[in-house]
Motif scaffolding. Structure first.
Motif, mmCIF file in Angstrom:
data_model
loop_
_atom_site.group_PDB
_atom_site.id
_atom_site.type_symbol
_atom_site.label_atom_id
_atom_site.label_comp_id
_atom_site.label_asym_id
_atom_site.label_seq_id
_atom_site.Cartn_x
_atom_site.Cartn_y
_atom_site.Cartn_z
ATOM 1 N N CYS A 68 0.950 -1.297 0.018
ATOM 2 C CA CYS A 68 0.012 -0.074 -0.186
ATOM 3 C C CYS A 68 1.001 1.322 -0.187
ATOM 4 O O CYS A 68 0.497 2.097 -0.576
ATOM 5 C CB CYS A 68 -1.147 0.030 1.178
ATOM 6 N N LYS A 72 1.139 3.229 -3.574
ATOM 7 C CA LYS A 72 -0.045 4.156 -3.327
ATOM 8 C C LYS A 72 -0.656 4.776 -4.534
ATOM 9 O O LYS A 72 -1.878 4.790 -4.613
ATOM 10 C CB LYS A 72 0.598 5.378 -2.415
ATOM 11 N N SER A 76 -4.398 3.845 -5.827
ATOM 12 C CA SER A 76 -5.786 4.908 -5.769
ATOM 13 C C SER A 76 -6.243 4.834 -7.303
ATOM 14 O O SER A 76 -7.361 4.897 -7.292
ATOM 15 C CB SER A 76 -5.306 6.117 -5.320
#
Length: 99
Positions: A68, A72, A76
């Motif tokens: 994560c 990132k 997203s």
């Protein structure tokens, strides 16, 4: 293990009756203590399967968190595309349109 202990007991009785006496008995005691120590060590070296599962779970959580953090931006974008697709499908279902 039981058979070994019986053999050692018989050997002890025979040796105590012979001229070797005290030295043989001391050797028998050392052998018996070593066997007992080994059995205790073997029982103590077993693992609990519960702790393995916990360690694997914690490791997978750490890997997920690292992914994560590292990914990132891509993550997203991926979540945005999934949300947009689901919103489009929900709108089609609620409006009665068939795809």
């Amino acid at each position: 293990m039981k058979e070994i202990m019986e053999i050692l007991e018989n050997l002890k009785l025979w040796l105590l009756g012979s001229r070797l006496g005290t030295a043989a008995y001391a050797g028998w005691q050392r052998t018996r203590e070593a066997l007992t120590r080994r059995a205790v060590t073997e029982r103590g070296m077993t693992t609990d399967p519960g702790i393995d599962g916990i360690l694997v779970t914690v490791g997978l959580c750490i890997i997920a968190l690292l992914l994560c953090v590292v990914m990132k931006n891509s993550l997203s974008e991926f979540i945005k595309s999934i949300v947009a697709s689901m919103t489009r499908e929900a709108t089609n279902i609620l409006s009665g349109a068939r795809t």
